[in-house]
Design an enzyme around this catalytic site. Structure first.
Site, mmCIF file in Angstrom:
data_model
loop_
_atom_site.group_PDB
_atom_site.id
_atom_site.type_symbol
_atom_site.label_atom_id
_atom_site.label_comp_id
_atom_site.label_asym_id
_atom_site.label_seq_id
_atom_site.Cartn_x
_atom_site.Cartn_y
_atom_site.Cartn_z
ATOM 1 N N ARG A 57 0.869 -1.177 0.000
ATOM 2 C CA ARG A 57 0.000 0.000 0.000
ATOM 3 C C ARG A 57 0.906 1.227 0.000
ATOM 4 O O ARG A 57 1.773 1.357 0.854
ATOM 5 C CB ARG A 57 -0.889 -0.027 1.251
ATOM 6 C CG ARG A 57 -1.785 1.195 1.441
ATOM 7 C CD ARG A 57 -2.820 1.283 0.345
ATOM 8 N NE ARG A 57 -3.835 2.300 0.631
ATOM 9 C CZ ARG A 57 -3.685 3.601 0.415
ATOM 10 N NH1 ARG A 57 -2.549 4.066 -0.074
ATOM 11 N NH2 ARG A 57 -4.669 4.436 0.700
ATOM 12 N N GLU A 65 -11.649 4.694 -5.201
ATOM 13 C CA GLU A 65 -11.838 3.233 -5.184
ATOM 14 C C GLU A 65 -12.301 2.699 -6.543
ATOM 15 O O GLU A 65 -12.985 3.382 -7.294
ATOM 16 C CB GLU A 65 -12.896 2.857 -4.142
ATOM 17 C CG GLU A 65 -12.592 3.334 -2.733
ATOM 18 C CD GLU A 65 -11.409 2.622 -2.103
ATOM 19 O OE1 GLU A 65 -11.029 1.544 -2.603
ATOM 20 O OE2 GLU A 65 -10.858 3.154 -1.130
ATOM 21 N N ARG A 107 -0.495 -5.391 4.839
ATOM 22 C CA ARG A 107 0.105 -4.874 3.614
ATOM 23 C C ARG A 107 1.377 -4.116 3.977
ATOM 24 O O ARG A 107 1.403 -3.395 4.993
ATOM 25 C CB ARG A 107 -0.859 -3.921 2.894
ATOM 26 C CG ARG A 107 -2.150 -4.597 2.450
ATOM 27 C CD ARG A 107 -3.081 -3.635 1.768
ATOM 28 N NE ARG A 107 -3.507 -2.532 2.634
ATOM 29 C CZ ARG A 107 -4.442 -1.652 2.315
ATOM 30 N NH1 ARG A 107 -5.061 -1.736 1.150
ATOM 31 N NH2 ARG A 107 -4.771 -0.687 3.134
#
Ligand SMILES: [Zn+2]
Length: 237
Positions: A57, A65, A107
């Site tokens: 990330r 999104e 992440r």
């Protein structure tokens, strides 16, 4: 052993320890070479590094999104994903970490360098760091999550530039509405007040946020530097 030799041994030992510590510290700040295998979203990629696969990330930025469980597809999300896909797929990149290595979704949190940086200057950040490029091209908005704030000041500056040029998502009215108050104040993780950058309380632990965002988070105006007064004056211009 004579006294002199003993002393020399001790000095050698101390020097070696210092060198070791410096090596460990620099290695920790070092960059991780990785190959981008897939783009998940504008701000999320899959990479292979050291024989392992990671989901990465990008720190400090948020692209609209494309497949969010509740938000669905947001305007400019597909464009951002396409841009990241074109720029990063199958590329070799260098990952720079900040304070936290991973988020709650496991992440890896990273700054993604397209070329290995030499001196980490603003010019290099603009040209070679993909997180910065997303902001400069208007594919992402700043999202500051402490303690990972190493480049937060630059990111706010780059977003403002993109906004002023109406680049990318800033050309859409829905994002423009949100940024009517493009007024930056400084907060700390532990504090309750927001400040102007010039305030005597502000130090390197403080990071920039939009004033409306600071208010939403429950912060209030500092009585010394009076950001609310400055904000009112700024709005009336
Ligand atoms: Zn203050």
């Amino acid at each position: 052993m004579p006294k002199k030799a003993k002393q020399n041994t001790l000095i050698t030992a101390i020097v070696l320890s210092i060198i070791t510590i410096i090596l460990i510290l620099t290695q920790k700040q070092g960059l991780m070479k990785a190959c981008v295998t897939r783009v998940v979203d504008g701000d999320t990629i899959k990479v292979e590094a050291n024989g392992k696969t990671y989901t990465v990330r990008l720190i400090g930025v948020n692209t609209p999104e494309t497949n969010h469980p509740t938000k669905g597809v947001e305007p400019y999300g597909p464009e951002a994903k396409e841009f990241t896909t074109k720029q990063l797929t199958e590329k070799t990149v260098w990952l720079e970490l900040d304070v936290e290595e991973k988020d709650k979704y496991n992440r890896l949190l990273a700054y993604v360098w397209l070329e290995k940086p030499v001196n980490f200057s603003e010019e290099e950040i603009r040209k070679k760091m993909f997180n910065a490029i997303l902001l400069l091209e208007g594919y992402a908005q700043v999202m500051t999550v402490p303690p990972n704030v190493k480049y937060a000041d630059y990111f706010v500056k780059f977003q403002r530039e993109a906004f002023e040029k109406q680049k990318g998502l800033w050309g859409l009215s829905m994002y423009n509405e949100n940024t009517k108050s493009d007024f930056v104040v400084y907060i700390s993780k532990d504090g309750k007040k927001y400040h102007l950058k010039s305030c005597r309380y502000v130090n390197s632990k403080y990071f920039p946020v939009n004033i409306e965002e600071a208010r939403q988070k429950g912060y209030t105006s500092c009585g010394i530097c009076k950001p609310d007064e400055a904000y009112e004056e700024w709005k009336s211009k």
